[in-house]
Scaffold this motif. Structure first.
Motif, PDB file in Angstrom:
ATOM      1  N   SER A 180       2.903  10.861   6.144  1.00  0.00           N
ATOM      2  CA  SER A 180       2.336   9.602   6.580  1.00  0.00           C
ATOM      3  C   SER A 180       2.961   8.382   6.350  1.00  0.00           C
ATOM      4  O   SER A 180       3.383   7.822   7.664  1.00  0.00           O
ATOM      5  N   LEU A 215       0.762  -1.629   0.187  1.00  0.00           N
ATOM      6  CA  LEU A 215      -0.552  -0.086  -0.018  1.00  0.00           C
ATOM      7  C   LEU A 215       0.827   1.186   0.535  1.00  0.00           C
ATOM      8  O   LEU A 215       1.751   1.307   0.061  1.00  0.00           O
ATOM      9  N   SER A 234       1.528   4.696   1.697  1.00  0.00           N
ATOM     10  CA  SER A 234       2.058   5.437   2.534  1.00  0.00           C
ATOM     11  C   SER A 234       0.739   5.439   3.298  1.00  0.00           C
ATOM     12  O   SER A 234       1.012   5.339   4.711  1.00  0.00           O
ATOM     13  N   SER A 235      -0.199   6.795   3.146  1.00  0.00           N
ATOM     14  CA  SER A 235      -1.460   7.290   4.000  1.00  0.00           C
ATOM     15  C   SER A 235      -2.491   6.031   3.992  1.00  0.00           C
ATOM     16  O   SER A 235      -2.991   5.790   4.897  1.00  0.00           O
ATOM     17  N   ASP A 236      -2.535   5.233   2.964  1.00  0.00           N
ATOM     18  CA  ASP A 236      -2.978   4.265   2.965  1.00  0.00           C
ATOM     19  C   ASP A 236      -2.947   2.671   4.058  1.00  0.00           C
ATOM     20  O   ASP A 236      -3.051   2.537   4.951  1.00  0.00           O
ATOM     21  N   GLN A 237      -1.563   3.075   4.105  1.00  0.00           N
ATOM     22  CA  GLN A 237      -1.117   2.369   5.151  1.00  0.00           C
ATOM     23  C   GLN A 237      -1.390   2.833   6.955  1.00  0.00           C
ATOM     24  O   GLN A 237      -1.790   1.677   7.853  1.00  0.00           O
ATOM     25  N   ASP A 252      -7.049   2.362  12.007  1.00  0.00           N
ATOM     26  CA  ASP A 252      -7.992   0.817  12.055  1.00  0.00           C
ATOM     27  C   ASP A 252      -7.639   0.034  13.103  1.00  0.00           C
ATOM     28  O   ASP A 252      -8.535  -0.563  14.483  1.00  0.00           O
ATOM     29  N   LEU A 295      -3.292   4.866   7.466  1.00  0.00           N
ATOM     30  CA  LEU A 295      -5.318   4.694   8.092  1.00  0.00           C
ATOM     31  C   LEU A 295      -5.256   3.499   7.896  1.00  0.00           C
ATOM     32  O   LEU A 295      -6.065   2.736   9.498  1.00  0.00           O
ATOM     33  N   ARG A 296      -4.713   2.212   6.969  1.00  0.00           N
ATOM     34  CA  ARG A 296      -5.225   0.695   7.638  1.00  0.00           C
ATOM     35  C   ARG A 296      -4.684   0.243   8.789  1.00  0.00           C
ATOM     36  O   ARG A 296      -5.305  -0.219  10.374  1.00  0.00           O
TER      37      ARG A 296
END
Length: 573
Positions: free
Chosen positions: A406, A227, A229-232, A238, A234-235
């Motif tokens: 991020s 992924l 960095s931003s999606d990392q 969570d 977010l995950r």
């Protein structure tokens, strides 16, 4: 007895390669990297390499301990694999190649100087080394990356093999580099692949986790690496939000933490938060120690406890073993070998020689101080390379308020969550409002409401080591708050007059602030105004070294010192 284990297919591939093989081993949390390091050394010795022909560049005591245990049955008495840090290797290079005594320099400058000396060297500095192992390679950045490349290029004979181990997902130091500060860890590994055609092996197993919470983080690594960095981030946020909460870090939390088995880390984003949570929980009766900085390695108190009070300036092997047994010291023979090697003694351990060598700051990992509490408060950076039975993320929702990068935030959260073996949870209630890092000194200061003036500091143990040896026993001083009084000014070699304070416990002076702290306070003060100090706690003891005294305590150049740290308030006169 040698520690043995069954390696999985990827671990076996990494451990069993020929001595001249050149490999990069990617190993996520719990993949068995330390076991591979130890087994790699054992296999190399079985391939007829002498222990001293193997150089392990290690960033943690864990790797050193594993190497020692796994090679115990394949080395002769008194010998061992050479383990060193990058900075200590740079010191060796400078001692070998620099004309005269090596000039004093800061940590980075000393490493950069060593790299330049290697590049200009006509002969290998370490011609006997046949295989190099570099642990935690994702942290090799900047001048240290350039130094390790210079080592591989010039320090050894042609054809030397190497094994570089690490995890790009756990890289935290790339993001501290400015654009002009040199090589990132990714650039370093790319250079290694290009220059040496190094093969990459990935360890995919996961052997650390004992709970579903800890295992979920490790198992997510494969998806996270694909992924952005931003999606990392977010995950991972969570995953953190789904953790069972410990709740407010209050009396109830202190009772819960005290009841947990094993080691516990209260992980924080900054040393300000770590210092505050350590002080808060200690004040509630839970012994918590503030993790030491990597740049401030200190010696374990057993050294001074065992040796400082001796009348004689030397000790024989038999006497050392008897004394160690009566004090309950484990692995006495291994510790004897390390001390003798450091002191360069022959028949007996000469204590003044030991002290002189230890003052050079090239401290063997086997002699470094370990936390004396089962609960530590630490930044994520200081917890790298370690693992704990329990991990509490302290106010993780506040870690990202001012962090716009991020990638850096994702790596920090991944490293924090992957330190746990079993219990992984989150706590809240430690505010760092009004705390800011002083970029000049690297310390955390509490500022006033309008940001003018300093009202406090997170005291590090190195700020208060100026007391020297005492005629009374400090080894049993309890973990309590200290009381500060003004002491005589320190007069430096340049005739600079710096303020100093002494901390007391039950009427005994336990530490005194030194030159660095005096300069900091002088810079923060207005005119001749100086503050009264309140706060700070005893965290334990350590071995200190210095010039030998003519007689009495400290006559061998080593003594027991007390560690004091935590938030200290300034009350300006």
């Amino acid at each position: 007895m040698t520690v043995t284990s069954v390696l999985d297919a990827e671990q076996e591939l990494a451990a069993s390669a020929a001595p001249d093989a050149r490999r990069i081993v990617i190993a996520g949390p719990g993949a068995g990297k330390s076991e591979v390091v130890g087994e790699r050394c054992r296999r190399l010795i079985e391939e007829d390499l002498y222990p001293e022909e193997i150089l392990v560049i290690s960033f943690s005591n864990v790797a050193v301990d594993v190497v020692r245990r796994r090679t115990k049955d394949v080395i002769d008495e008194g010998r061992g694999v050479d383990c060193a840090t990058i900075d200590s290797l740079a010191g060796r290079v400078r001692s070998e190649l620099e004309d005269g005594e090596p000039r004093s320099a800061g940590y980075d400058d000393a490493v950069a100087r060593a790299a330049k000396l290697l590049e200009a060297a006509e002969e290998p500095v370490f011609p006997d080394v046949r295989h190099v192992i570099v642990d935690e390679v994702q942290d090799v950045v900047g001048v240290r990356a350039e130094f390790v490349l210079a080592l591989l290029d010039r320090a050894f004979e042609d054809g030397v093999g190497f094994t570089l181990l690490g995890d790009p997902m756990q890289s935290l130091y790339d993001f501290q580099l400015d654009a002009d500060e040199g090589m990132s860890s990714e650039a370093f590994l790319a250079a290694v692949r290009e220059r040496y055609d190094a093969e990459t092996v990935e360890l995919r197993g996961e052997y650390r986790s004992r709970s579903s919470e800890a295992r979920a983080v490790a198992l997510a690594r494969s998806d996270l690496s694909q992924l952005g960095s931003s999606d990392q981030l977010l995950r991972l946020r969570d995953l953190a939000a789904d953790l069972a909460p410990l709740g407010e870090l209050d009396e109830d939390a202190a009772e819960d933490l005290a009841a947990w088995g094993g080691t516990t880390a209260l992980l924080c984003d900054t040393n300000a938060r770590a210092g505050l949570v350590a002080a808060q929980m200690s004040g509630l009766g839970l012994p918590v120690e503030l993790a030491a900085a990597a740049a401030d390695p200190t010696l374990d108190p057993w050294i001074a406890n065992l040796l400082a009070g001796r009348e004689s300036g030397s000790i024989s092997f038999d006497d050392f073993i008897r004394t160690a047994a009566s004090s309950g010291l484990d692995d006495a023979e291994g510790k004897w070998r390390t001390l003798v090697k450091v002191a360069r003694s022959h028949r007996e351990l000469e204590l003044r020689d030991l002290s002189a060598r230890l003052r050079s700051r090239r401290l063997p990992p086997e002699l470094l101080r370990q936390p004396q509490s089962k609960v530590v408060a630490s930044t994520v950076h200081r917890a790298k390379g370690q693992e704990f039975d329990n991990v509490v993320l302290v106010d993780p929702e506040s870690w990202f308020v001012e962090d716009k990068a991020s990638a850096a935030a994702a790596r920090r959260l991944f490293v924090a969550m992957s330190r746990a073996r079993s219990r992984l949870t989150r706590g809240r209630g430690i505010s760092t409002k009004f705390w800011k890092k002083d970029q000049r000194e690297g310390v955390w200061l509490r500022t006033s409401f309008r940001g003018r003036g300093a009202l406090g500091v997170i005291l590090e143990p190195h700020h208060a080591r100026h007391l020297g040896p005492t005629a009374y026993d400090l080894s049993s001083v309890a973990r309590v708050a200290v009381t500060w009084t003004r002491a005589d000014d320190i007069i430096t070699v340049d005739s600079e007059e710096l303020p100093s304070w002494v901390a007391e416990v039950d009427g005994l002076d336990v530490v005194r602030t030194g030159e660095d702290f005096g300069r900091l306070v002088r810079r923060l003060s207005y005119g001749d105004r100086l503050p009264n100090l309140t706060g700070g706690r005893v965290e334990g003891t350590e071995t200190l070294v210095g010039d030998p005294a003519p007689t009495g305590p400290g006559r061998h150049g080593l003594w027991v010192g007390v560690r004091v740290g935590g938030p200290v308030s300034f009350e300006w006169e």
